[in-house]
Design an enzyme around this catalytic site. Structure first.
Site, short mmCIF file in Angstrom:
data_model
loop_
_atom_site.label_atom_id
_atom_site.label_comp_id
_atom_site.label_asym_id
_atom_site.label_seq_id
_atom_site.Cartn_x
_atom_site.Cartn_y
_atom_site.Cartn_z
CG ASP A 12 -1.99 -1.06 1.17
OD1 ASP A 12 -2.27 -1.57 0.06
OD2 ASP A 12 -2.52 -1.41 2.23
CE LYS A 15 5.51 -3.91 -3.73
NZ LYS A 15 5.13 -4.44 -5.06
CG ASP A 86 6.24 -4.08 -9.30
OD1 ASP A 86 6.75 -3.56 -8.28
OD2 ASP A 86 5.02 -4.21 -9.46
CD GLU A 87 4.91 -7.47 -6.48
OE1 GLU A 87 5.47 -7.68 -5.39
OE2 GLU A 87 3.79 -6.93 -6.58
CB ALA A 88 12.78 -6.42 -6.87
#
Length: 232
Positions: A12, A15, A86-88
């Site tokens: 939230d 990112k 993303d979602e690294a």
């Protein structure tokens, strides 16, 4: 010079929204990049934001090699100026090292976005390696809020609204359903994470507090009603 930048925050904190904005800003200036993601809640091969934004992406798997991804594209004549990852937090340590090599040897900017810690308050391996190797770590400025109104710093996993602290480190929320119930996630301040008190459990304890009776107000009404004395 190219840089490896890690944008970190809780859920939230915006990112994925920032990842898509970053891609938009660079592409608008004529730069060409590739968007990667892994295990987005919207499904495979897509970056999605809670604000409703979506963009196609390359799905990262255990077999993904970022060095080969960039070299392969350049061999085919495709220009790659930057990567948006993303979602690294779900990437392996080796894949983070590949991203660093892409920056140093191929002069490709890498913008990585992820959650630092899991639902047990432990660092994700990918996030830990990013903190160790990144040229710059940026804490996202959008503050996620706990149900109590304090700044949320922890990610909590829930099953049917009840917080849990054991289980697999990676389990996508809003889509996963176990035999024990539906998996969800919630951001909490440290105090309520330590107490395992989610919004649902807080409502169960005090669903609708009554107004404080007048005889328990923390002030002396009689004193307040006395008119002030005139000077002199």
């Amino acid at each position: 010079m190219a840089t490896l930048t890690y944008f970190a925050g809780t859920m939230d904190s915006g990112k994925s929204t920032l990842a898509l904005q970053m891609n938009h800003n660079h592409s608008e200036r004529g730069r060409r990049g590739v968007i990667f993601t892994r295990s987005d809640r919207a499904g495979e091969g897509v970056v999605s934001s809670r604000l409703g934004l979506r963009h196609d992406a390359v799905e990262v798997t255990d077999a993904t090699d970022f060095w080969d991804e960039v070299i392969g594209r350049r061999t085919r004549g495709v220009v790659v100026d930057y990567l948006v990852c993303d979602e690294a937090q779900f990437y392996s340590e080796l894949q983070i090292e590949q991203l660093a090599r892409v920056v140093d040897e191929l002069e490709v900017d890498v913008f990585a976005f992820g959650i630092t810690t899991d639902f047990r308050t432990r660092l994700f391996p990918g996030s830990a390696r990013l903190v160790e190797l990144a040229d710059r770590v940026e804490v996202l400025q959008v503050q996620a809020l706990c149900w109590c109104g304090r700044r949320a710093t922890q990610n909590a996993r829930t099953i049917d609204g009840v917080m849990v602290t054991q289980g697999e480190q990676v389990l996508v929320g809003d889509t996963a359903e176990l035999e024990t119930g539906v998996v969800g996630y919630e951001v909490l301040c440290r105090r309520h994470h330590m107490r395992r008190m989610t919004a649902t459990s807080a409502r169960a304890v005090s669903p609708s507090p009554d107004p404080l009776p007048l005889d328990r107000l923390p002030l002396d009404l009689d004193v307040c009603s006395v008119p002030p004395r005139r000077p002199g």
